[in-house]
Design a protein around this motif. Structure first.
Motif, PDB file in Angstrom:
ATOM      1  N   GLY A  32      44.960  42.858  36.437  1.00  0.00           N
ATOM      2  CA  GLY A  32      44.951  43.827  35.339  1.00  0.00           C
ATOM      3  C   GLY A  32      46.354  44.104  34.834  1.00  0.00           C
ATOM      4  N   ILE A  33      46.406  44.682  33.645  1.00  0.00           N
ATOM      5  CA  ILE A  33      47.704  45.043  33.064  1.00  0.00           C
ATOM      6  C   ILE A  33      48.414  46.049  33.964  1.00  0.00           C
ATOM      7  CG2 ILE A  33      48.824  46.240  31.130  1.00  0.00           C
ATOM      8  CD1 ILE A  33      46.852  44.921  29.246  1.00  0.00           C
ATOM      9  N   ASP A  34      47.663  46.948  34.560  1.00  0.00           N
ATOM     10  CA  ASP A  34      48.294  47.950  35.424  1.00  0.00           C
ATOM     11  C   ASP A  34      49.136  47.285  36.516  1.00  0.00           C
ATOM     12  OD1 ASP A  34      47.022  49.795  33.871  1.00  0.00           O
ATOM     13  OD2 ASP A  34      45.915  50.754  35.506  1.00  0.00           O
ATOM     14  N   TYR A  75      50.464  55.327  27.236  1.00  0.00           N
ATOM     15  CA  TYR A  75      49.715  54.923  28.423  1.00  0.00           C
ATOM     16  C   TYR A  75      50.574  55.140  29.675  1.00  0.00           C
ATOM     17  CZ  TYR A  75      46.691  52.132  31.391  1.00  0.00           C
ATOM     18  OH  TYR A  75      45.865  51.712  32.398  1.00  0.00           O
ATOM     19  N   TYR A 105      58.656  49.911  26.376  1.00  0.00           N
ATOM     20  CA  TYR A 105      57.198  49.754  26.453  1.00  0.00           C
ATOM     21  C   TYR A 105      56.561  50.163  25.140  1.00  0.00           C
ATOM     22  CZ  TYR A 105      52.325  50.620  27.705  1.00  0.00           C
ATOM     23  OH  TYR A 105      50.958  50.612  27.729  1.00  0.00           O
ATOM     24  N   ASN A 164      47.101  53.309  22.876  1.00  0.00           N
ATOM     25  CA  ASN A 164      46.259  54.255  23.585  1.00  0.00           C
ATOM     26  C   ASN A 164      47.188  55.405  23.952  1.00  0.00           C
ATOM     27  OD1 ASN A 164      44.394  55.527  25.208  1.00  0.00           O
ATOM     28  ND2 ASN A 164      44.458  54.028  26.862  1.00  0.00           N
ATOM     29  N   ASP A 221      52.126  45.859  25.340  1.00  0.00           N
ATOM     30  CA  ASP A 221      50.808  46.017  25.967  1.00  0.00           C
ATOM     31  C   ASP A 221      49.742  45.857  24.882  1.00  0.00           C
ATOM     32  OD1 ASP A 221      48.427  46.973  27.050  1.00  0.00           O
ATOM     33  OD2 ASP A 221      49.411  48.549  28.216  1.00  0.00           O
ATOM     34  N   ALA A 255      46.370  45.471  25.261  1.00  0.00           N
ATOM     35  CA  ALA A 255      45.053  45.619  25.906  1.00  0.00           C
ATOM     36  C   ALA A 255      43.911  45.610  24.890  1.00  0.00           C
ATOM     37  CB  ALA A 255      45.016  46.911  26.727  1.00  0.00           C
ATOM     38  N   TYR A 256      44.182  46.107  23.666  1.00  0.00           N
ATOM     39  CA  TYR A 256      43.113  46.256  22.661  1.00  0.00           C
ATOM     40  C   TYR A 256      43.197  45.242  21.536  1.00  0.00           C
ATOM     41  CZ  TYR A 256      42.477  50.629  25.094  1.00  0.00           C
ATOM     42  OH  TYR A 256      42.260  51.558  26.075  1.00  0.00           O
ATOM     43  N   THR A 269      44.317  41.832  28.762  1.00  0.00           N
ATOM     44  CA  THR A 269      43.411  42.156  29.862  1.00  0.00           C
ATOM     45  C   THR A 269      41.977  41.716  29.576  1.00  0.00           C
ATOM     46  OG1 THR A 269      42.583  43.939  31.261  1.00  0.00           O
ATOM     47  CG2 THR A 269      42.974  44.494  28.954  1.00  0.00           C
ATOM     48  N   SER A 328      39.730  43.675  30.793  1.00  0.00           N
ATOM     49  CA  SER A 328      39.053  44.952  31.075  1.00  0.00           C
ATOM     50  C   SER A 328      38.345  45.538  29.865  1.00  0.00           C
ATOM     51  CB  SER A 328      40.074  45.985  31.563  1.00  0.00           C
ATOM     52  OG  SER A 328      40.622  45.607  32.796  1.00  0.00           O
ATOM     53  N   LYS A 329      38.827  45.258  28.670  1.00  0.00           N
ATOM     54  CA  LYS A 329      38.319  45.984  27.518  1.00  0.00           C
ATOM     55  C   LYS A 329      37.261  45.161  26.787  1.00  0.00           C
ATOM     56  CE  LYS A 329      40.752  49.414  28.765  1.00  0.00           C
ATOM     57  NZ  LYS A 329      42.178  49.680  28.676  1.00  0.00           N
ATOM     58  N   ARG A 375      39.204  43.695  37.693  1.00  0.00           N
ATOM     59  CA  ARG A 375      40.651  43.737  37.799  1.00  0.00           C
ATOM     60  C   ARG A 375      41.298  42.383  37.540  1.00  0.00           C
ATOM     61  NH1 ARG A 375      41.478  47.014  35.928  1.00  0.00           N
ATOM     62  NH2 ARG A 375      43.639  47.171  36.591  1.00  0.00           N
TER      63      ARG A 375
HETATM   64  C1  LIG Z   1      42.977  50.223  29.591  1.00  0.00           C
HETATM   65  C2  LIG Z   1      44.425  49.964  29.396  1.00  0.00           C
HETATM   66  C3  LIG Z   1      45.138  49.209  30.309  1.00  0.00           C
HETATM   67  C4  LIG Z   1      44.537  48.807  31.628  1.00  0.00           C
HETATM   68  O1  LIG Z   1      44.366  47.496  31.719  1.00  0.00           O
HETATM   69  P1  LIG Z   1      43.878  46.838  33.098  1.00  0.00           P
HETATM   70  O2  LIG Z   1      43.980  45.406  32.786  1.00  0.00           O
HETATM   71  O3  LIG Z   1      42.484  47.320  33.353  1.00  0.00           O
HETATM   72  O4  LIG Z   1      44.819  47.278  34.164  1.00  0.00           O
HETATM   73  C5  LIG Z   1      46.461  48.893  30.034  1.00  0.00           C
HETATM   74  N1  LIG Z   1      47.055  49.355  28.913  1.00  0.00           N
HETATM   75  C6  LIG Z   1      46.405  50.105  28.025  1.00  0.00           C
HETATM   76  C7  LIG Z   1      47.110  50.569  26.804  1.00  0.00           C
HETATM   77  C8  LIG Z   1      45.075  50.449  28.257  1.00  0.00           C
HETATM   78  O5  LIG Z   1      44.454  51.279  27.420  1.00  0.00           O
END
Ligand SMILES: *Cc1c(COP(=O)(O)O)cnc(C)c1O
Length: 388
Positions: free
Chosen positions: A97-99, A123, A166, A172, A199, A201-202, A226, A228-229, A237
């Protein structure tokens, strides 16, 4: 307790100095606290439409080999990602995951005491890693309480000789985005030793022209993506980064080689091959955003434009957004709100299934009816305890 023969084992000075934080209160924690299940889970930007049936089948079959370690090089997945992005696998790093990848970036590029810059209320996981590695975090307010202020972020990075900048784009918790040319402009003026941590993610939900086009070997940035979304694999993960090969090689020296789970590797690879699922999610999310915007308009509430799978609804004042979140929770509806000054008047709601959208609309309408109408119309007056 009080046993002098067994003195406590103290964490490092760095860890002792950190505040105890819970960056995210999980919906499960809310359920335990209330002793009651949530009915509508639209607070964590999870994919309400689940995940690709193709990925699901591949993962079911892969459970037979879950006794085996993952491929520490994520070879197949990195090759497929490289193909999709028109690059080579040495430009791709896979993480849980990005985290996880944000931690890797901080660990690899930020020495103790060095400066990292981000927006105030962005974030939070990035900040968490910077603190955990002894970096110095500098925050810059959003512009007009809605957009990342690229000029101010750049200015701070130059002034403070930042090593990391960042930027979540789309963002987000606001859902807003900056255009690719603005990000390129930022890159072109970045201080020499500063890495842009982009980042994305979206990005799957955003319009074309949101991510800058740069050479694969551009050392100035890393993009984080990611599953995840839009791919609906948050609980599995898995995510990845695209960066210069030297950056990826540096990660290889310190990353957790078996940190990505085998089932997720296989699921992610299969999900990349299911474009129809992804397109379906993106279309349904766009429809859901429009519904939320209409719902808000009908209640005299503004929304921020969104290129994500959620919408930030503007309640005008922080007291009101807090009341709304609490009232919705009483009705078993889970949403979140930002807490940073300037952003704390929003309520952030994830696009749910049709059923969830309907339930959310009903709940919000009921909550709004119990609130002082004048207050609702953004007079900006201090909050009165208007909510029932
Ligand atoms: C949801 C989200 C993440 C989390 O990503 P993972 O891959 O689930 O760790 C990272 N950055 C932003 C901006 C998010 O909204």
């Amino acid at each position: 307790v009080g046993d002098r023969s067994r003195p406590p084992r103290l964490p490092t000075g760095l860890v002792r100095a950190l505040p105890a934080t819970v960056p995210f209160v999980a919906p499960e924690a809310l359920e335990r606290r209330r002793g009651r299940r949530l009915k509508v889970r639209v607070g964590a930007n999870e994919n309400a439409f689940g995940l690709s049936p193709v990925a699901m089948a591949a993962m079911r079959a892969s459970l037979e080999q879950a006794a085996w370690y993952c491929d520490p090089e994520s070879h197949d997945l990195r090759h497929e990602l490289a193909r999709e992005h028109g690059t080579t696998p040495d430009h791709v790093v896979v993480g849980s995951g990005i985290d996880d990848l944000l931690g890797l970036v901080v660990r690899t590029f930020l020495d103790r005491g060095e400066v990292a810059v981000t927006s105030l209320g962005a974030y939070p996981t990035f900040n968490y890693h910077v603190a955990g590695h002894g970096g110095t975090l500098h925050t810059v307010p959003y512009r007009d309480d809605r957009r990342n202020d690229l000029e101010a972020l750049l200015d701070a990075s130059r002034r403070l000789d930042a090593r990391l900048l960042y930027l979540a784009n789309p963002d987000n918790p606001t859902g807003t985005w900056r255009r690719a040319e603005d990000v390129l402009e930022l890159l072109d003026h970045l201080p020499d030793r500063c890495l842009l941590v982009l980042d994305e993610a979206y990005l799957d939900f955003a319009l074309p022209g949101t991510t800058p086009i740069v050479e694969a070997e551009d050392p100035r940035l890393i993009r984080l993506r990611t599953f995840s979304k839009a791919h609906g694999m948050a609980g599995l993960r898995i995510g990845y980064g695209l960066a210069a090969s030297a950056t990826v090689a540096a990660f290889d020296k310190v990353r957790l080689h078996f940190g990505v789970n085998r089932v997720a590797q296989i699921g992610a690879l299969a999900s990349l091959g299911d474009r129809a699922f992804l397109e379906g999610v993106v279309a349904e999310v766009a429809q859901g955003r429009r519904e939320y915007e209409e719902l808000a308009r009908g209640l005299d509430l503004a929304t921020l434009p969104s290129a994500t799978n959620f919408v930030a609804v503007d309640l005008g004042v922080a007291e009101l957004s807090r009341t709304v979140v609490e009232s919705l929770l009483e009705m078993d509806v889970f949403v979140r709100r930002p807490t940073a000054p300037g952003l704390d008047r929003y309520v952030r709601v994830t696009v749910g299934t049709r059923q969830e959208r309907g339930d959310f609309a009903e709940a919000l309408t009921r909550v709004a009816a119990r609130l002082d109408r004048a207050w609702l119309r953004h007079t900006g007056r201090p909050a009165s305890p208007a909510a029932g």
